[in-house]
Enzyme design. Structure first.
Site, PDB file in Angstrom:
ATOM      1  N   ASN A   9      34.976  54.751  45.514  1.00 38.34           N
ATOM      2  CA  ASN A   9      34.369  53.263  45.338  1.00 38.34           C
ATOM      3  C   ASN A   9      34.113  52.124  46.411  1.00 38.34           C
ATOM      4  O   ASN A   9      34.962  52.050  46.952  1.00 38.34           O
ATOM      5  CB  ASN A   9      35.503  52.675  44.127  1.00 38.34           C
ATOM      6  CG  ASN A   9      34.404  50.996  43.468  1.00 38.34           C
ATOM      7  OD1 ASN A   9      33.700  50.752  43.646  1.00 38.34           O
ATOM      8  ND2 ASN A   9      35.596  50.521  43.012  1.00 38.34           N
ATOM      9  N   TRP A  10      32.909  52.389  46.581  1.00 37.75           N
ATOM     10  CA  TRP A  10      32.002  52.158  47.523  1.00 37.75           C
ATOM     11  C   TRP A  10      31.652  50.766  47.887  1.00 37.75           C
ATOM     12  O   TRP A  10      31.560  49.681  47.796  1.00 37.75           O
ATOM     13  CB  TRP A  10      30.848  52.741  47.876  1.00 37.75           C
ATOM     14  CG  TRP A  10      30.947  54.173  48.999  1.00 37.75           C
ATOM     15  CD1 TRP A  10      31.850  54.524  48.823  1.00 37.75           C
ATOM     16  CD2 TRP A  10      30.538  54.983  49.106  1.00 37.75           C
ATOM     17  NE1 TRP A  10      32.120  55.722  49.163  1.00 37.75           N
ATOM     18  CE2 TRP A  10      30.780  56.781  49.743  1.00 37.75           C
ATOM     19  CE3 TRP A  10      28.991  55.102  49.150  1.00 37.75           C
ATOM     20  CZ2 TRP A  10      30.876  57.074  50.454  1.00 37.75           C
ATOM     21  CZ3 TRP A  10      28.267  56.237  49.848  1.00 37.75           C
ATOM     22  CH2 TRP A  10      28.955  57.604  50.127  1.00 37.75           C
ATOM     23  N   LYS A  11      31.568  49.856  45.754  1.00 40.76           N
ATOM     24  CA  LYS A  11      31.649  48.700  45.865  1.00 40.76           C
ATOM     25  C   LYS A  11      30.146  49.020  46.123  1.00 40.76           C
ATOM     26  O   LYS A  11      29.404  48.988  46.829  1.00 40.76           O
ATOM     27  CB  LYS A  11      32.380  48.293  46.330  1.00 40.76           C
ATOM     28  CG  LYS A  11      34.224  48.291  45.946  1.00 40.76           C
ATOM     29  CD  LYS A  11      34.911  48.012  46.521  1.00 40.76           C
ATOM     30  CE  LYS A  11      36.460  47.620  45.133  1.00 40.76           C
ATOM     31  NZ  LYS A  11      38.062  46.577  45.311  1.00 40.76           N
ATOM     32  N   HIS A  95      36.329  48.601  35.947  1.00 45.07           N
ATOM     33  CA  HIS A  95      36.515  48.077  37.426  1.00 45.07           C
ATOM     34  C   HIS A  95      36.991  46.140  37.321  1.00 45.07           C
ATOM     35  O   HIS A  95      36.092  45.516  36.263  1.00 45.07           O
ATOM     36  CB  HIS A  95      35.767  48.084  37.957  1.00 45.07           C
ATOM     37  CG  HIS A  95      36.950  47.828  39.598  1.00 45.07           C
ATOM     38  ND1 HIS A  95      37.101  46.843  39.956  1.00 45.07           N
ATOM     39  CD2 HIS A  95      36.997  48.912  40.335  1.00 45.07           C
ATOM     40  CE1 HIS A  95      37.971  47.170  40.846  1.00 45.07           C
ATOM     41  NE2 HIS A  95      37.361  47.938  41.202  1.00 45.07           N
ATOM     42  N   GLU A  97      37.163  43.762  39.331  1.00 45.69           N
ATOM     43  CA  GLU A  97      35.697  42.584  39.684  1.00 45.69           C
ATOM     44  C   GLU A  97      35.445  42.435  38.365  1.00 45.69           C
ATOM     45  O   GLU A  97      34.337  41.468  38.345  1.00 45.69           O
ATOM     46  CB  GLU A  97      35.071  43.915  40.764  1.00 45.69           C
ATOM     47  CG  GLU A  97      36.580  43.322  41.568  1.00 45.69           C
ATOM     48  CD  GLU A  97      36.405  44.174  43.595  1.00 45.69           C
ATOM     49  OE1 GLU A  97      35.286  45.190  42.927  1.00 45.69           O
ATOM     50  OE2 GLU A  97      37.188  44.334  43.212  1.00 45.69           O
ATOM     51  N   GLU A 167      44.607  50.149  38.747  1.00 45.84           N
ATOM     52  CA  GLU A 167      44.496  49.512  39.443  1.00 45.84           C
ATOM     53  C   GLU A 167      45.495  48.076  39.113  1.00 45.84           C
ATOM     54  O   GLU A 167      44.658  47.423  38.590  1.00 45.84           O
ATOM     55  CB  GLU A 167      43.181  49.069  39.886  1.00 45.84           C
ATOM     56  CG  GLU A 167      42.746  50.022  39.805  1.00 45.84           C
ATOM     57  CD  GLU A 167      41.180  50.484  40.846  1.00 45.84           C
ATOM     58  OE1 GLU A 167      41.011  51.038  42.195  1.00 45.84           O
ATOM     59  OE2 GLU A 167      39.847  49.370  40.973  1.00 45.84           O
ATOM     60  N   GLY A 173      41.859  45.112  48.097  1.00 42.41           N
ATOM     61  CA  GLY A 173      42.059  44.772  48.965  1.00 42.41           C
ATOM     62  C   GLY A 173      42.343  43.958  48.978  1.00 42.41           C
ATOM     63  O   GLY A 173      42.362  43.437  49.918  1.00 42.41           O
ATOM     64  N   SER A 212      44.634  48.545  47.672  1.00 44.33           N
ATOM     65  CA  SER A 212      44.810  49.386  49.170  1.00 44.33           C
ATOM     66  C   SER A 212      45.474  50.830  49.265  1.00 44.33           C
ATOM     67  O   SER A 212      46.283  50.752  49.902  1.00 44.33           O
ATOM     68  CB  SER A 212      45.878  47.892  49.363  1.00 44.33           C
ATOM     69  OG  SER A 212      45.407  46.950  49.316  1.00 44.33           O
ATOM     70  N   GLY A 233      39.304  51.625  47.541  1.00 48.11           N
ATOM     71  CA  GLY A 233      38.157  50.912  47.742  1.00 48.11           C
ATOM     72  C   GLY A 233      37.722  51.107  49.112  1.00 48.11           C
ATOM     73  O   GLY A 233      37.330  52.531  50.107  1.00 48.11           O
ATOM     74  N   GLY A 234      38.350  50.403  49.959  1.00 48.22           N
ATOM     75  CA  GLY A 234      37.986  49.660  51.358  1.00 48.22           C
ATOM     76  C   GLY A 234      37.959  50.978  52.555  1.00 48.22           C
ATOM     77  O   GLY A 234      37.207  51.640  53.475  1.00 48.22           O
TER      78      GLY A 234
HETATM   79  P1  13P Z   1      40.519  48.719  48.050  1.00 49.40           P
HETATM   80  O1  13P Z   1      41.142  50.169  48.004  1.00 49.40           O
HETATM   81  O2  13P Z   1      40.342  47.863  48.902  1.00 49.40           O
HETATM   82  O3  13P Z   1      42.275  47.819  47.693  1.00 49.40           O
HETATM   83  O4  13P Z   1      40.355  48.726  46.210  1.00 49.40           O
HETATM   84  C1  13P Z   1      40.217  49.521  45.093  1.00 49.40           C
HETATM   85  C2  13P Z   1      39.822  49.646  44.209  1.00 49.40           C
HETATM   86  O5  13P Z   1      39.259  48.402  43.582  1.00 49.40           O
HETATM   87  C3  13P Z   1      39.231  50.826  44.192  1.00 49.40           C
HETATM   88  O6  13P Z   1      38.564  50.933  42.832  1.00 49.40           O
END
Ligand code: 13P
Length: 251
Positions: A9-11, A95, A97, A167, A173, A212, A233-234
């Site tokens: 997920n590149w957000k 998600h 967020e 998640e 993050g 993470s 994510g990251g």
């Molecule tokens: P991180 O891997 O950066 O913690 O993010 C997880 C995430 O929200 C994937 O959708």
């Protein structure tokens, strides 16, 4: 046997140049044949990524879709039918967020899930608890309610064409990862909730862990019986790191 899925997920990251670099890096990765790999770029970069990875066997998804599947007068939104037309195969729904920072409700999440499926896209439903909820002992209640709202509205069969991602919000993050045992407990509860209505659907659905995930902890997490891959994510913004996570799912 469930085929593992690793999704990046590149957000809200990337420019045309950095996305080109990431595509290039991903093209050089050896991806295990037994693992399905997907990436979710920003909507703006979906077509660039589709073009760049078309022959690499990587599925492309969007991070969101409108509640209505059809095109229409809805400024700023993107319809699931448009995503399908562009070549997307998947879409993230719910998600944390979007739930927590943009106020997305279970009702909207359910409508987006249905909109995706009505266009032939696979929804990837995200569920998870906050730290306050976990510390109050409410993890299974919160995750169970997020899942139940979709099951009740759309029926258990909807999960025959969907993926679930657990998640924990406190692990996103933050560098804090749920331990494999903590994650497994919630994954097993998700599968049991689905199994209460259909053992067949529960056994086939993939439940990913997100929060993470890195190359250093992926193998341990993916080794748990009910963890079928990761939503990353990251670490998915680094092609070598993401490639290593994909390979961990194949080992
Ligand atoms: P991180 O891997 O950066 O913690 O993010 C997880 C995430 O929200 C994937 O959708």
């Amino acid at each position: 046997m469930r085929r593992p899925l690793v999704a990046g997920n590149w957000k809200m990251h990337g420019t045309r140049a950095s996305v080109a670099e990431l595509i290039n890096g991903l093209r050089q990765q050896v991806l295990p044949a037994g693992v399905e790999v997907a990436v979710f770029p920003s909507c703006l970069h979906v077509v660039q990524v589709l073009d760049g990875l078309a022959d690499k066997g990587v599925a492309i998804g969007a991070q969101n879709c409108a509640v209505d599947p059809a095109q229409g007068a809805l400024t700023g939104e993107v319809a699931a039918s448009q995503l399908q037309d562009a070549g997307c195969a998947l879409v993230l729904v719910g998600h944390s967020e979007r739930r927590l920072l943009l106020g997305e409700t279970d009702v909207e999440v359910t409508r987006k899930f249905a909109a995706a499926q009505s266009c032939g896209l696979t929804p990837l439903l995200c569920v998870g608890e906050t730290l306050v909820q976990r510390e109050a002992g409410k993890t299974l209640e919160v995750v169970g309610a997020q899942l139940a709202s979709v099951i009740e509205a759309l029926g258990i069969e909807a999960f025959a064409r969907a993926v679930v991602a657990y998640e924990p919000v406190w692990a996103i993050g933050s560098g804090l990862t749920a331990s494999p045992e903590q994650a497994q407990l919630v994954h097993a509860a998700i599968r049991a909730q689905l199994a209460a209505q259909s053992a067949e659907v529960a056994c086939a659905v993939r439940v990913l862990y997100g929060g993470s995930v890195k190359a250093a902890n992926a193998a341990e997490l993916f080794g748990m019986p009910d963890i079928d891959g990761g939503l990353v994510g990251g670490a998915s913004l680094n092609a070598d790191e993401f490639g290593a996570i994909c390979r961990a799912a194949g080992s």
